[in-house]
Design a protein around this motif. Structure first.
Motif, PDB file in Angstrom:
ATOM      1  N   PRO A   1       9.881   7.325   1.557  1.00 58.80           N
ATOM      2  CA  PRO A   1       8.730   7.547   0.685  1.00 58.80           C
ATOM      3  C   PRO A   1       8.949   6.961  -0.707  1.00 58.80           C
ATOM      4  N   ILE A   2       7.843   6.716  -1.397  1.00 61.78           N
ATOM      5  CA  ILE A   2       7.880   6.256  -2.785  1.00 61.78           C
ATOM      6  C   ILE A   2       8.372   7.382  -3.695  1.00 61.78           C
ATOM      7  N   ALA A   3       7.867   8.568  -3.403  1.00 58.11           N
ATOM      8  CA  ALA A   3       8.206   9.744  -4.204  1.00 58.11           C
ATOM      9  C   ALA A   3       7.904  10.973  -3.367  1.00 58.11           C
ATOM     10  N   ILE A   4       8.530  12.083  -3.706  1.00 54.51           N
ATOM     11  CA  ILE A   4       8.184  13.346  -3.054  1.00 54.51           C
ATOM     12  C   ILE A   4       8.001  14.435  -4.107  1.00 54.51           C
TER      13      ILE A   4
ATOM     14  N   LEU B   1       4.896  10.685  -0.640  1.00 53.79           N
ATOM     15  CA  LEU B   1       4.013   9.545  -0.893  1.00 53.79           C
ATOM     16  C   LEU B   1       4.599   8.353  -0.157  1.00 53.79           C
ATOM     17  N   MET B   2       3.929   7.958   0.941  1.00 57.22           N
ATOM     18  CA  MET B   2       4.518   6.974   1.844  1.00 57.22           C
ATOM     19  C   MET B   2       3.929   5.585   1.630  1.00 57.22           C
TER      20      MET B   2
ATOM     21  N   LEU C   1      10.683  14.044  -7.138  1.00 59.23           N
ATOM     22  CA  LEU C   1      11.766  13.071  -7.023  1.00 59.23           C
ATOM     23  C   LEU C   1      11.159  11.693  -6.789  1.00 59.23           C
ATOM     24  N   ILE C   2      11.591  10.713  -7.575  1.00 58.79           N
ATOM     25  CA  ILE C   2      11.026   9.372  -7.491  1.00 58.79           C
ATOM     26  C   ILE C   2      12.085   8.416  -6.952  1.00 58.79           C
ATOM     27  N   ASN C   3      11.687   7.643  -5.946  1.00 64.38           N
ATOM     28  CA  ASN C   3      12.620   6.795  -5.205  1.00 64.38           C
ATOM     29  C   ASN C   3      12.787   5.427  -5.871  1.00 64.38           C
TER      30      ASN C   3
ATOM     31  N   ILE D   1       0.852  -1.181   0.000  1.00 62.56           N
ATOM     32  CA  ILE D   1       0.000   0.000   0.000  1.00 62.56           C
ATOM     33  C   ILE D   1       0.890   1.234   0.000  1.00 62.56           C
ATOM     34  N   VAL D   2       0.548   2.174  -0.842  1.00 62.51           N
ATOM     35  CA  VAL D   2       1.188   3.487  -0.761  1.00 62.51           C
ATOM     36  C   VAL D   2       0.318   4.342   0.131  1.00 62.51           C
TER      37      VAL D   2
END
Ligand SMILES: [Zn+2]
Length: 293
Positions: free
Chosen positions: A119-122, A270-271, A147-149, A12-13
């Protein structure tokens, strides 16, 4: 990769923590973490640079999602135009003058201090907060980056979602969500916290009414903005076929007299754990958790 970040609960995000640093603020008025964000300069398109660390399929996905936002509202200039960056030089400290989407392969704790998991992305927003403590408090966006992790998570840029690996996130879906934040959209509330005016019959209907719901899972494919998203977008930018000059005049987002605003940096994360932390100067000023589906 930060080894202490658990990689078990990635189905789950989760919610969106908001980290805010107020620079040089002497005001003691409480900041409203829910105050709206809106671009101060409403001239579009915003020119976004795509990092050279993305491959062509990934860049295509991003360009498509930019177009999806533009075509979701009534006739107007596109929200975004895209170009290729010759580097991957994101700047976490200041407005570097280049709006960008970046791929991060070495996600560092300093990006999001005090978070227990990555996070998935910020989306990071630089701007000025006006009317702090007033009902018309808002943040005027001056700069934004996404920014995408890729260090802790995997993403699919397949055009056909059926071709996606089950443990990858759909890049289109993640990017569309982050571009919503880029435009100043916040999350729609989780179903249990929805306003009384919301009378939708089911959680799934409610969740389906926005791409800004604060959780998604691996299987979720949302590549087109939904009704709630376009409603907020239209009100935020007064998109009724008005010329830019008329939009500026009609905007409800105006500083109170003598309010020069305060520089702020907001980080919307986005956690993956369903928790939401609102921070200012690194201190949590609000917290809630959502029930994971
Ligand atoms: Zn979000």
């Amino acid at each position: 990769m930060k080894s202490s970040w658990p990689l078990l609960a990635l189905f789950i995000v989760g919610c969106t923590p908001s980290t805010e640093v107020v620079e040089g603020s002497s005001s003691t008025a409480a900041v409203n973490a829910e105050a709206p964000y809106v671009w101060g300069n409403k001239t579009f398109p915003k020119s976004i640079g795509l990092s050279n660390s993305f491959n062509s399929d990934e860049k295509i996905a991003m360009t498509q999602m930019g177009a999806a936002w533009s075509t979701s509202v009534s006739a107007r200039d596109p929200f975004f135009s895209f170009s290729n960056l010759s580097n991957n030089n994101y700047n976490l400290e200041r407005n570097d003058g280049i709006l960008g989407i970046y791929r991060v392969d070495d996600w560092n704790e300093s990006f999001t201090p005090n978070d227990q998991i990555a996070p998935i992305a910020i989306t990071q927003l630089f701007g000025r907060r006006y009317n702090t403590g007033s009902a018309n408090e808002y943040v005027s966006i001056e700069h934004a980056d996404i920014l995408i992790n890729y260090d802790d998570f995997s993403f699919s840029s397949e055009q056909d979602p059926l071709q996606k690996d089950p443990v990858e996130y759909d890049l289109h879906t993640v990017v569309l969500h982050e571009m919503g934040h880029f435009l100043g959209l916040s999350h729609i509330p989780v179903y249990s916290l929805r306003p009384n005016s919301e009378s939708l019959s089911s959680r799934s209907n409610y969740k389906a009414s926005s791409v800004m719901y604060p959780s998604i899972d691996f299987s979720e494919i949302k590549r087109v903005p939904k009704s709630k998203d376009t409603t907020v977008l239209n009100s935020k930018y007064s998109l009724s076929g008005l010329a830019a000059s008329a939009i500026a005049v009609e905007s409800p987002y105006k500083p109170n007299a003598k309010d020069l605003g305060k520089n702020v940096k907001v980080v919307i994360e986005l956690m993956s754990n369903g928790e939401c932390h609102h921070k200012m100067d690194g201190v949590t000023i609000g917290h809630h958790s959502i029930k994971l589906n």
